[in-house]
Design an enzyme around this catalytic site. Structure first.
Site, PDB file in Angstrom:
ATOM      1  N   GLY A  10       0.785  -1.233   0.000  1.00 55.29           N
ATOM      2  CA  GLY A  10       0.000   0.000   0.000  1.00 55.29           C
ATOM      3  C   GLY A  10       0.815   1.280   0.000  1.00 55.29           C
ATOM      4  O   GLY A  10       0.263   2.365  -0.163  1.00 55.29           O
ATOM      5  N   MET A  29       5.166   4.776  -4.153  1.00 57.51           N
ATOM      6  CA  MET A  29       6.565   5.076  -4.503  1.00 57.51           C
ATOM      7  C   MET A  29       6.624   5.770  -5.868  1.00 57.51           C
ATOM      8  O   MET A  29       6.004   5.288  -6.818  1.00 57.51           O
ATOM      9  CB  MET A  29       7.337   3.756  -4.580  1.00 57.51           C
ATOM     10  CG  MET A  29       8.799   3.931  -4.903  1.00 57.51           C
ATOM     11  SD  MET A  29       9.657   2.332  -5.009  1.00 57.51           S
ATOM     12  CE  MET A  29       9.282   1.923  -6.713  1.00 57.51           C
ATOM     13  N   PRO A  30       7.365   6.876  -5.984  1.00 57.04           N
ATOM     14  CA  PRO A  30       7.542   7.464  -7.313  1.00 57.04           C
ATOM     15  C   PRO A  30       8.232   6.461  -8.244  1.00 57.04           C
ATOM     16  O   PRO A  30       9.239   5.848  -7.869  1.00 57.04           O
ATOM     17  CB  PRO A  30       8.428   8.681  -7.046  1.00 57.04           C
ATOM     18  CG  PRO A  30       8.211   9.004  -5.591  1.00 57.04           C
ATOM     19  CD  PRO A  30       8.022   7.664  -4.926  1.00 57.04           C
ATOM     20  N   ALA A  31       7.691   6.296  -9.458  1.00 59.03           N
ATOM     21  CA  ALA A  31       8.201   5.267 -10.372  1.00 59.03           C
ATOM     22  C   ALA A  31       9.647   5.541 -10.798  1.00 59.03           C
ATOM     23  O   ALA A  31      10.414   4.607 -11.011  1.00 59.03           O
ATOM     24  CB  ALA A  31       7.304   5.190 -11.605  1.00 59.03           C
ATOM     25  N   GLY A  82      13.348   7.024 -10.026  1.00 57.56           N
ATOM     26  CA  GLY A  82      14.270   7.486  -8.996  1.00 57.56           C
ATOM     27  C   GLY A  82      15.608   7.809  -9.631  1.00 57.56           C
ATOM     28  O   GLY A  82      15.925   7.313 -10.724  1.00 57.56           O
ATOM     29  N   LEU A  83      16.401   8.622  -8.957  1.00 57.90           N
ATOM     30  CA  LEU A  83      17.765   8.877  -9.427  1.00 57.90           C
ATOM     31  C   LEU A  83      18.681   7.800  -8.859  1.00 57.90           C
ATOM     32  O   LEU A  83      18.710   7.596  -7.639  1.00 57.90           O
ATOM     33  CB  LEU A  83      18.261  10.252  -8.952  1.00 57.90           C
ATOM     34  CG  LEU A  83      19.708  10.568  -9.385  1.00 57.90           C
ATOM     35  CD1 LEU A  83      19.753  10.970 -10.859  1.00 57.90           C
ATOM     36  CD2 LEU A  83      20.327  11.654  -8.518  1.00 57.90           C
ATOM     37  N   GLY A  84      19.427   7.108  -9.721  1.00 59.51           N
ATOM     38  CA  GLY A  84      20.420   6.136  -9.264  1.00 59.51           C
ATOM     39  C   GLY A  84      21.751   6.827  -9.020  1.00 59.51           C
ATOM     40  O   GLY A  84      22.091   7.797  -9.715  1.00 59.51           O
ATOM     41  N   ASP A  98      17.833   6.284  -5.298  1.00 54.96           N
ATOM     42  CA  ASP A  98      18.269   4.904  -5.029  1.00 54.96           C
ATOM     43  C   ASP A  98      19.772   4.896  -4.769  1.00 54.96           C
ATOM     44  O   ASP A  98      20.562   5.161  -5.669  1.00 54.96           O
ATOM     45  CB  ASP A  98      17.973   4.001  -6.229  1.00 54.96           C
ATOM     46  CG  ASP A  98      18.491   2.581  -5.981  1.00 54.96           C
ATOM     47  OD1 ASP A  98      17.864   1.863  -5.183  1.00 54.96           O
ATOM     48  OD2 ASP A  98      19.546   2.207  -6.546  1.00 54.96           O
ATOM     49  N   TYR A 110      27.718   1.853  -2.086  1.00 53.06           N
ATOM     50  CA  TYR A 110      28.104   2.925  -3.015  1.00 53.06           C
ATOM     51  C   TYR A 110      28.953   4.007  -2.335  1.00 53.06           C
ATOM     52  O   TYR A 110      29.467   4.906  -3.013  1.00 53.06           O
ATOM     53  CB  TYR A 110      26.881   3.598  -3.655  1.00 53.06           C
ATOM     54  CG  TYR A 110      25.972   2.700  -4.470  1.00 53.06           C
ATOM     55  CD1 TYR A 110      26.362   1.409  -4.830  1.00 53.06           C
ATOM     56  CD2 TYR A 110      24.724   3.140  -4.889  1.00 53.06           C
ATOM     57  CE1 TYR A 110      25.515   0.591  -5.565  1.00 53.06           C
ATOM     58  CE2 TYR A 110      23.877   2.322  -5.635  1.00 53.06           C
ATOM     59  CZ  TYR A 110      24.273   1.046  -5.961  1.00 53.06           C
ATOM     60  OH  TYR A 110      23.433   0.246  -6.689  1.00 53.06           O
ATOM     61  N   LYS A 156      20.403  -0.023   0.262  1.00 51.03           N
ATOM     62  CA  LYS A 156      20.594  -1.476   0.217  1.00 51.03           C
ATOM     63  C   LYS A 156      21.618  -1.919   1.252  1.00 51.03           C
ATOM     64  O   LYS A 156      22.598  -1.210   1.495  1.00 51.03           O
ATOM     65  CB  LYS A 156      21.107  -1.903  -1.173  1.00 51.03           C
ATOM     66  CG  LYS A 156      20.378  -1.239  -2.332  1.00 51.03           C
ATOM     67  CD  LYS A 156      20.848  -1.727  -3.691  1.00 51.03           C
ATOM     68  CE  LYS A 156      20.220  -0.909  -4.804  1.00 51.03           C
ATOM     69  NZ  LYS A 156      20.859   0.372  -5.074  1.00 51.03           N
ATOM     70  N   HIS A 166      20.977  -6.302  -1.137  1.00 52.57           N
ATOM     71  CA  HIS A 166      21.630  -5.948  -2.406  1.00 52.57           C
ATOM     72  C   HIS A 166      21.812  -7.149  -3.327  1.00 52.57           C
ATOM     73  O   HIS A 166      21.758  -7.017  -4.554  1.00 52.57           O
ATOM     74  CB  HIS A 166      22.986  -5.309  -2.096  1.00 52.57           C
ATOM     75  CG  HIS A 166      23.490  -4.378  -3.133  1.00 52.57           C
ATOM     76  ND1 HIS A 166      24.180  -3.232  -2.827  1.00 52.57           N
ATOM     77  CD2 HIS A 166      23.412  -4.401  -4.482  1.00 52.57           C
ATOM     78  CE1 HIS A 166      24.509  -2.603  -3.956  1.00 52.57           C
ATOM     79  NE2 HIS A 166      24.064  -3.292  -4.970  1.00 52.57           N
TER      80      HIS A 166
HETATM   81  P1  NDP Z   1      21.967   3.508 -16.298  1.00 51.42           P
HETATM   82  O1  NDP Z   1      21.239   2.644 -17.245  1.00 51.42           O
HETATM   83  O2  NDP Z   1      21.201   4.382 -15.397  1.00 51.42           O
HETATM   84  O3  NDP Z   1      23.006   4.379 -17.158  1.00 51.42           O
HETATM   85  C1  NDP Z   1      23.878   5.283 -16.559  1.00 51.42           C
HETATM   86  C2  NDP Z   1      24.968   5.651 -17.552  1.00 51.42           C
HETATM   87  O4  NDP Z   1      24.410   6.284 -18.701  1.00 51.42           O
HETATM   88  C3  NDP Z   1      25.966   6.615 -16.997  1.00 51.42           C
HETATM   89  O5  NDP Z   1      27.214   6.338 -17.613  1.00 51.42           O
HETATM   90  C4  NDP Z   1      25.438   7.983 -17.437  1.00 51.42           C
HETATM   91  O6  NDP Z   1      26.519   8.876 -17.566  1.00 51.42           O
HETATM   92  C5  NDP Z   1      24.810   7.654 -18.771  1.00 51.42           C
HETATM   93  N1  NDP Z   1      23.562   8.397 -19.036  1.00 51.42           N
HETATM   94  C6  NDP Z   1      22.608   8.762 -18.160  1.00 51.42           C
HETATM   95  N2  NDP Z   1      21.590   9.369 -18.770  1.00 51.42           N
HETATM   96  C7  NDP Z   1      21.898   9.387 -20.093  1.00 51.42           C
HETATM   97  C8  NDP Z   1      21.230   9.894 -21.233  1.00 51.42           C
HETATM   98  N3  NDP Z   1      20.038  10.473 -21.123  1.00 51.42           N
HETATM   99  N4  NDP Z   1      21.848   9.753 -22.434  1.00 51.42           N
HETATM  100  C9  NDP Z   1      23.059   9.153 -22.547  1.00 51.42           C
HETATM  101  N5  NDP Z   1      23.737   8.652 -21.489  1.00 51.42           N
HETATM  102  C10 NDP Z   1      23.152   8.771 -20.266  1.00 51.42           C
HETATM  103  O7  NDP Z   1      22.958   2.548 -15.514  1.00 51.42           O
HETATM  104  P2  NDP Z   1      23.403   2.268 -14.011  1.00 51.42           P
HETATM  105  O8  NDP Z   1      24.147   1.021 -14.084  1.00 51.42           O
HETATM  106  O9  NDP Z   1      24.024   3.438 -13.392  1.00 51.42           O
HETATM  107  O10 NDP Z   1      22.042   1.935 -13.250  1.00 51.42           O
HETATM  108  C11 NDP Z   1      21.224   2.917 -12.664  1.00 51.42           C
HETATM  109  C12 NDP Z   1      21.106   2.723 -11.185  1.00 51.42           C
HETATM  110  O11 NDP Z   1      20.697   1.396 -10.884  1.00 51.42           O
HETATM  111  C13 NDP Z   1      22.433   2.848 -10.423  1.00 51.42           C
HETATM  112  O12 NDP Z   1      22.877   4.167 -10.312  1.00 51.42           O
HETATM  113  C14 NDP Z   1      22.057   2.194  -9.130  1.00 51.42           C
HETATM  114  O13 NDP Z   1      21.269   3.074  -8.337  1.00 51.42           O
HETATM  115  C15 NDP Z   1      21.241   1.016  -9.623  1.00 51.42           C
HETATM  116  N6  NDP Z   1      22.074  -0.209  -9.803  1.00 51.42           N
HETATM  117  C16 NDP Z   1      21.809  -1.262  -8.975  1.00 51.42           C
HETATM  118  C17 NDP Z   1      22.518  -2.433  -9.071  1.00 51.42           C
HETATM  119  C18 NDP Z   1      22.187  -3.557  -8.169  1.00 51.42           C
HETATM  120  O14 NDP Z   1      22.949  -4.542  -8.117  1.00 51.42           O
HETATM  121  N7  NDP Z   1      21.099  -3.507  -7.442  1.00 51.42           N
HETATM  122  C19 NDP Z   1      23.611  -2.594 -10.042  1.00 51.42           C
HETATM  123  C20 NDP Z   1      23.800  -1.433 -10.900  1.00 51.42           C
HETATM  124  C21 NDP Z   1      23.025  -0.306 -10.780  1.00 51.42           C
HETATM  125  P3  NDP Z   1      26.531  10.359 -16.857  1.00 51.42           P
HETATM  126  O15 NDP Z   1      26.389  10.154 -15.391  1.00 51.42           O
HETATM  127  O16 NDP Z   1      27.854  10.899 -17.257  1.00 51.42           O
HETATM  128  O17 NDP Z   1      25.365  11.095 -17.468  1.00 51.42           O
END
Ligand code: NDP
Length: 291
Positions: A8, A11-13, A15-17, A42, A47, A72, A105
């Site tokens: 219930g 959550m915003p769909a 998020g910033l990773g 996230d 990290y 995580k 994680h």
């Molecule tokens: P993403 O798919 O979010 O891609 C990020 C990469 O793409 C960065 O190099 C970024 O560079 C670049 N980028 C971002 N926006 C754009 C755009 N609009 N056009 C072109 N390039 C772009 O990959 P992530 O692997 O970072 O995954 C996102 C999040 O998922 C992570 O930050 C983390 O929070 C989570 N994660 C979780 C894991 C797990 O094991 N649970 C494992 C890996 C990730 P720049 O920053 O220079 O823009």
């Protein structure tokens, strides 16, 4: 756009990773994202930037209660007491007194009893109201099944690698069948070019670029839109204000069923990240510092 979780909680769909976001730029990235409209971040203990995420939220001027904070627990902190303590470390670094989502994680296949004990600690934190929702990450259907046999609370999310080149349809389905929200990591296929191999990157895929051209959008926006139309949560990472804004601007268009099928057809069935069963304390264990 919001998603209601299986308990219930809303959550915003999007998020910033912040994986691989260096601590020195994390505060700016988070504050920029919140100013852009993001209300979900996230992060992870592993990290090493939870402190700066907290700072970014405070600097944004938006009240903490309006931001969905997800973090995580790393495998080195699995076990009942250890995971309760991992929660204390994370909230202290973030500078908050509760979390919106706390997830495991990775499954630890070689020490699954520790994974179970860690999840039982999450259940306890949920009961106490210290976390609003709990979940898992990188759990394959067999890991979820093993967890379900020994625990009470169905995970609210399973955060898995998911982009057009590795879309794990069987994991998506298994999650859905249990009411677990699929949350996509590397939702725009960042992992396909982590090592600078742009020739193999989703961003340069001709089929994705063709769909992008039809909508006057970028490849990233098409990939995010695809995931949202599938009902997934997405957590794209960027440290660049222009891309942080671009990745949030995904609501003014709709992909057709044909375009959705094209995106699904790009699955190569090869993961970019490590096989979850290869995650062991020996190979991946590392100390998560005290707050
Ligand atoms: P993403 O798919 O979010 O891609 C990020 C990469 O793409 C960065 O190099 C970024 O560079 C670049 N980028 C971002 N926006 C754009 C755009 N609009 N056009 C072109 N390039 C772009 O990959 P992530 O692997 O970072 O995954 C996102 C999040 O998922 C992570 O930050 C983390 O929070 C989570 N994660 C979780 C894991 C797990 O094991 N649970 C494992 C890996 C990730 P720049 O920053 O220079 O823009």
């Amino acid at each position: 756009m919001n998603i209601t979780l299986n308990n219930g909680i809303v959550m915003p769909a999007i998020g910033l990773g912040v994986f691989q976001t260096p601590p020195e730029v994390t505060t700016d990235a988070v504050a920029t994202a919140v100013a852009t409209g993001y209300r979900h971040i996230d992060t992870a203990a592993a990290y090493a930037n939870e402190r700066e995420v907290g700072e970014g939220i405070r600097r944004s001027g938006v009240d903490r209660s309006e931001i969905f904070i997800e973090t995580k627990v790393w495998i080195s902190d699995y076990g009942y007491e250890q995971t309760l303590h991992a929660f204390e470390k994370s909230v202290a670094k973030l500078g908050v007194d509760y979390l919106d989502m706390l997830i495991l994680h990775q499954p630890l296949s070689t020490a699954f009893d520790k994974t179970i004990a860690a999840y039982q600690a999450l259940e306890q934190l949920l009961t106490e109201g210290r976390v609003r929702a709990i979940g898992v990450s990188n759990f394959m259907p067999n890991h979820v099944e093993a967890l379900r046999e020994q625990t009470q609370v169905v995970p609210a999310v399973n955060q898995i690698e998911l982009h057009p080149y590795f879309s794990q349809p069987e994991v998506q389905k298994a999650n859905k069948d249990l009411g677990i929200l699929t949350q996509a990591w590397s939702p725009i296929g960042g992992i396909t070019s982590y090592r600078g191999d742009h020739a193999r990157s989703t961003f340069n895929d001709p089929a994705i670029l063709a769909i992008a051209g039809e909508h006057g959008k970028s490849a990233a926006q098409v990939m995010l839109r695809w995931q949202l139309q599938l009902g997934h949560s997405v957590i794209p990472k960027s440290i660049r204000p222009d891309r942080i804004a671009e990745n949030f601007d995904v609501f003014g268009f709709e992909l057709s069923p044909e375009q959705m099928s094209v995106l699904a057809s790009l699955d190569k069935g090869v993961r970019g990240g490590p096989d979850p069963d290869s995650i062991t304390l020996e190979a991946f264990g590392r100390d998560i510092p005290e707050a």
